[in-house]
Design a protein around this motif. Sequence first.
Motif, PDB file in Angstrom:
ATOM      1  N   ALA A  85     -29.653 -39.184  15.095  1.00 16.58           N
ATOM      2  CA  ALA A  85     -29.855 -39.566  16.494  1.00 16.58           C
ATOM      3  C   ALA A  85     -30.353 -38.360  17.296  1.00 16.58           C
ATOM      4  O   ALA A  85     -31.334 -38.459  18.039  1.00 16.58           O
ATOM      5  N   ARG A  86     -29.714 -37.215  17.109  1.00 15.85           N
ATOM      6  CA  ARG A  86     -30.127 -35.995  17.813  1.00 15.85           C
ATOM      7  C   ARG A  86     -31.554 -35.600  17.408  1.00 15.85           C
ATOM      8  O   ARG A  86     -32.393 -35.276  18.242  1.00 15.85           O
ATOM      9  N   PHE A  87     -31.826 -35.675  16.108  1.00 18.50           N
ATOM     10  CA  PHE A  87     -33.144 -35.337  15.547  1.00 18.50           C
ATOM     11  C   PHE A  87     -34.222 -36.249  16.124  1.00 18.50           C
ATOM     12  O   PHE A  87     -35.289 -35.796  16.543  1.00 18.50           O
ATOM     13  N   ALA A  88     -33.935 -37.548  16.142  1.00 16.68           N
ATOM     14  CA  ALA A  88     -34.922 -38.507  16.634  1.00 16.68           C
ATOM     15  C   ALA A  88     -35.189 -38.279  18.116  1.00 16.68           C
ATOM     16  O   ALA A  88     -36.345 -38.270  18.561  1.00 16.68           O
ATOM     17  N   ALA A  89     -34.109 -38.059  18.891  1.00 14.76           N
ATOM     18  CA  ALA A  89     -34.292 -37.826  20.328  1.00 14.76           C
ATOM     19  C   ALA A  89     -35.184 -36.609  20.556  1.00 14.76           C
ATOM     20  O   ALA A  89     -36.015 -36.587  21.454  1.00 14.76           O
ATOM     21  N   GLN A  90     -35.029 -35.610  19.709  1.00 13.01           N
ATOM     22  CA  GLN A  90     -35.742 -34.356  19.889  1.00 13.01           C
ATOM     23  C   GLN A  90     -37.192 -34.420  19.413  1.00 13.01           C
ATOM     24  O   GLN A  90     -38.069 -33.797  19.998  1.00 13.01           O
ATOM     25  N   ALA A 307     -30.235 -43.520  19.783  1.00 19.88           N
ATOM     26  CA  ALA A 307     -30.016 -42.176  20.318  1.00 19.88           C
ATOM     27  C   ALA A 307     -29.763 -42.172  21.810  1.00 19.88           C
ATOM     28  O   ALA A 307     -30.110 -41.221  22.511  1.00 19.88           O
ATOM     29  N   GLY A 308     -29.133 -43.220  22.306  1.00 26.05           N
ATOM     30  CA  GLY A 308     -28.920 -43.360  23.747  1.00 26.05           C
ATOM     31  C   GLY A 308     -28.164 -42.211  24.388  1.00 26.05           C
ATOM     32  O   GLY A 308     -28.278 -41.978  25.595  1.00 26.05           O
ATOM     33  N   LEU A 309     -27.403 -41.470  23.585  1.00 27.51           N
ATOM     34  CA  LEU A 309     -26.646 -40.345  24.140  1.00 27.51           C
ATOM     35  C   LEU A 309     -27.527 -39.145  24.432  1.00 27.51           C
ATOM     36  O   LEU A 309     -27.158 -38.268  25.194  1.00 27.51           O
ATOM     37  N   TYR A 310     -28.714 -39.105  23.755  1.00 29.00           N
ATOM     38  CA  TYR A 310     -29.517 -37.894  23.828  1.00 29.00           C
ATOM     39  C   TYR A 310     -30.882 -38.107  24.465  1.00 29.00           C
ATOM     40  O   TYR A 310     -31.593 -37.155  24.735  1.00 29.00           O
TER      41      TYR A 310
ATOM     42  N   MET B   1     -25.956 -37.579  29.835  1.00 31.60           N
ATOM     43  CA  MET B   1     -26.812 -37.451  28.650  1.00 31.60           C
ATOM     44  C   MET B   1     -26.729 -36.030  28.083  1.00 31.60           C
ATOM     45  O   MET B   1     -26.714 -35.055  28.832  1.00 31.60           O
ATOM     46  N   ILE B   2     -26.663 -35.918  26.760  1.00 34.15           N
ATOM     47  CA  ILE B   2     -26.535 -34.605  26.122  1.00 34.15           C
ATOM     48  C   ILE B   2     -27.915 -34.133  25.667  1.00 34.15           C
ATOM     49  O   ILE B   2     -28.656 -34.883  25.032  1.00 34.15           O
ATOM     50  N   LYS B   3     -28.257 -32.898  25.978  1.00 34.33           N
ATOM     51  CA  LYS B   3     -29.571 -32.379  25.603  1.00 34.33           C
ATOM     52  C   LYS B   3     -29.642 -32.210  24.076  1.00 34.33           C
ATOM     53  O   LYS B   3     -28.844 -31.468  23.502  1.00 34.33           O
ATOM     54  N   PRO B   4     -30.606 -32.886  23.445  1.00 35.16           N
ATOM     55  CA  PRO B   4     -30.694 -32.755  21.981  1.00 35.16           C
ATOM     56  C   PRO B   4     -31.323 -31.412  21.612  1.00 35.16           C
ATOM     57  O   PRO B   4     -32.440 -31.116  22.009  1.00 35.16           O
TER      58      PRO B   4
END
Lengths: 445, 445
Positions: A85-90, A307-310, B1-4
Motif C-alpha cells: 500500500a505504501r509502495f503503491a501510494a508512492q 492505499a487510502g491511508l497514504y 493521511m500518512i506520507k508514504p
Amino acid sequence: MIKPRTLNGFRDYLPSVMIPRERLMETARGVFRSFGFAPIDTPTLEYLEILTGKGSDETDRQIYRFEDNGGRAVGMRFDLTVPLARFAAQHINELGTPFKRYHIAPVWRGERPQAGRYREFIQCDFDTIGTTGVMADIETVAVIDRLLSQIGFERFTISINNRGVLTELLRHLEMENKTVELLRALDKLAKIGRDRVAAEMCDTAGVTAAQADKVLALAELNGDAESIFQRLPDLVGPGEAGQAAIERLKDVYQGALAAGVPAERIKIDVSIARGLDYYTGMIFETTLDDLPKIGSVCSGGRYDNLAGLYTKQHLPGIGASLGLDRLLAAMETLDLLGDAKTPADVFIAYFDADRRDDYLTLSAALRDRGISNEIYPEPKKLGAQLKYADGRGFKIAIVAGANEWSEDRVQVKTLASKQTQDVNYRHDQSDDLVQALKQILAGEV
Amino acid sequence: MIKPRTLNGFRDYLPSVMIPRERLMETARGVFRSFGFAPIDTPTLEYLEILTGKGSDETDRQIYRFEDNGGRAVGMRFDLTVPLARFAAQHINELGTPFKRYHIAPVWRGERPQAGRYREFIQCDFDTIGTTGVMADIETVAVIDRLLSQIGFERFTISINNRGVLTELLRHLEMENKTVELLRALDKLAKIGRDRVAAEMCDTAGVTAAQADKVLALAELNGDAESIFQRLPDLVGPGEAGQAAIERLKDVYQGALAAGVPAERIKIDVSIARGLDYYTGMIFETTLDDLPKIGSVCSGGRYDNLAGLYTKQHLPGIGASLGLDRLLAAMETLDLLGDAKTPADVFIAYFDADRRDDYLTLSAALRDRGISNEIYPEPKKLGAQLKYADGRGFKIAIVAGANEWSEDRVQVKTLASKQTQDVNYRHDQSDDLVQALKQILAGEV
C-alpha cells in the motif's frame, strides 16, 4: 566461547529443507511471471507509523520495533500488504495501472511461537492493482490453479465467493445489521463445526436458533456450480446488488473454466467470509483435498481501495497470498519432498591424486552439458568418498582411477541401485558419458 | 493521511530494477548448484553477543540492535559470515564435511548512506568448509569464472595470491615485523597509487624509502603467470613455507586452467593482501576489465578456522562473496540490463468484450507452450492498451477482434518494429501461432 544458538521462534534452514523451499519459490516466481506479474521489493524496516497505520491492536503488539541510531521509530514489516500500500501510494504514477506485482519476502511477528509457527516467515503475495475488471478476478483463480499444479499438487479445491452475495443474502433474511457478528461466526464453520457456529451466532449476534439455522443452511448450500447458480437468485432475493454479485461470481467461474482450470477444482462456497472490513468483491480460499485440516494454502480477495491511508488516489485491486511454509509442511506430510542434501546430481570421486586436473576437466565438461556435479576435494579412500556421496543424496557417482584414465573410460555408479557400468570417456569425447548420465537421471535405466 | 516514504538509506525495488536483480540471483544460484553448493538460510535476528563476538568496533557501531519483547539484546545480521560461523558451529556434526553452502540474503548496516550504498543490501556468499584441499581453492576460481560469464561478462580478471607468498617475501626482506603495517599500506595500491603507498609505508612501518621501493617492486611483479612463477622462488628465498606457498599458488593456477578458466582471466598478483587477520592461504579479487574503478566484484580467501568463537571444532575453509549490487550497477553502466518492466513476453489485447473467454483460452494455451503472456484486464480502446504494452516493454502484442475470431486468425504485432502479421489460430490448433511467436522472440524475424 559463545554458545551457538538461534533466538526462540527463529530457525536455521539446512540444505535438506532449503532446497525444496527454494524450488517452491522458484516455481511460484515462474508462474507469476508467466502471467505478467512483475517482482518488487521493499525495505525490511519502515517508519513505525507506516506499519501501525491501519493495524489492529493485536498486530501492533507483534511488530518488532525500536529506535534507530537517528532516533526514528522504526519497525520490521509484519506483512507484505502494508508495504505494498505504501509502495503503491508512492510510485503508482510512475508505475501506471494496471499494475501486477508479486513479492516474496520474509516478515516478522513477535507472537508467541507455536509448533510449526515462527517469528520469521516468508510471505508470497501477488496482486493486480488499478482495475476492477473481472478479468483480473478470473486470472487470480487461474494463477492459483497453476501454482499448486506446478508445485506438484493434483487434488485441491479453490473455493470462491463474492462478498456481495453474502451481504445480500443476509439483507434478504433481514439480518443485515448483524452482518459482522454472523460472518465472524460463519468464518469458523470449517474449523469448529455447525453446532458451535450456531451457538456463537445466537450468542454474539442475538439471532434465534431458527435464524441461525437459515444462515447456516445457505452457507452449506451444496452441489455443483450449476445447481448453486440456479438456486442463488431466489435465495438472495430480487435486489440489484445481489443479482450483480451473482453474475460476477458466475463470470469468474466460467472464465476460470475457459482459462483451463478443471471444474472439479472450483467450488462455489457462499460461506466464505474472510477479512470483514477489507475485502469487498470476490473472496477465495484454497484447500488441499488430502490435508483439509491444515486450512487454506492460498487466500485473498478483491478490495476497493488499497492505499487510502497514504494517498487520495483510489486504488482498487485483487490479491492473494500463498502460504509457502504451510505448503512446505504439507508436502513433507504427503512425501512430496525429496531428501537430498545437495542440489547436484553427480558425484565425482577424487581417487587418483596424480590426475587432479583430469577430474577438473571432466567436471567442467559435464557442467557445460547441463549436468551439475561435485568433485570430492581430497584424494581420500574411495569408501569414505562414496559414503559421503550416498549421505548427501547424489544419484550417481563417477569413479576413475589410473586404469580407467589410461583406458579412456570411467565407472558410473547408480547409488540407489548400486549398479556400476563402464562408459567410454575422453576429454574430447564426452557424448557417451553425458548420454549415460542423462538416461540414469531421467530414470530410464 | 500518512506520507508514504522509505527510511533514509533504504530503497524500494521497482520492477525495472527488480527483474534484472532476480535474474542475477537466479544465475548465481544455478552456478552454485552446478558445483554442488547447497543453499542455507539463517535468521535475520541473532543474539547480539553472537553478532558482536568478533566484530571490530566499526562493525559493532553499525549493527541495528534493540531489545526484543522478551528483553533479549538482539541485532540484525550485518554480514553472512558471522551467521555462517554460528550455523556451522551448531550444525556441522549433522551436516558433515566437506560442507559447501551458498547463502543469498539481505544484511543491514546503519552506516552513513552514500551514493549507491544502502543500509540494506543483498550479500551473496559461497564457502567450502571442512577441507584444506587445493581442489576447493581451484573450484572457487572456477565458480567465479562461471558466475561472471553466465551473468553476461566476458572481460574480467580474477587476481589470485597466497598469503604465504607475501609473508615469506617480507621475511626474506627482513621486514616481517612490519608485516601488518606494510600489508595495510600495500592493500591500497590500486586505490591511491604507488607514491602514496610508499609514503604510508615509511610513515607507519618506519621502513626506509629504499625498503618501501623493494616491497613495491615485488608487489608490482608483472607479466604472464609463467614468468612470475619463474621469478618468485628466488624472490621469496629458500624457506620451506615460501616455496610451499608458491607451489600451492601454481596448483591453483594450473587447476583453474584444467577446469576451463581462460588463462587471460587469471592474474597472479602478489600485491593482494585482504583481511589481514582472517585469511591464511589463497586470497583473490575480481575486477571488470571495462570498469576497473568500481573495485572488486568477487573477493575472498582461505581461512584456517571459521568458527573458533563458537566451537572448539577446527573448521578450515575457503569462501567468496559476490557483490550483487555492485554488479547490477556495473551492468547498468555497461548497458547489459534490459529496460523491461514486465517479465512476460506477449501482450494480449482484450478488444472484443464478448470474447472474454476466448482471450483466456488463448492465454492459457500460450502459457502451456512456455510463452509468458498477459491479458489486459479491461476491454478498453485498443490504442490505450497498445500504449500500455509498449510502456511495459512487451515484445509482442496479439490483437483479435470479431473479424479475426470469426476467421480463425489473430494479428501478431512486433512492438519494436511495428510490424504486423496475420497468423492462423484456433483453440485446438495453436502450432502456427506458437511458432510465429517463438521466431519473433528468438529474434529470427
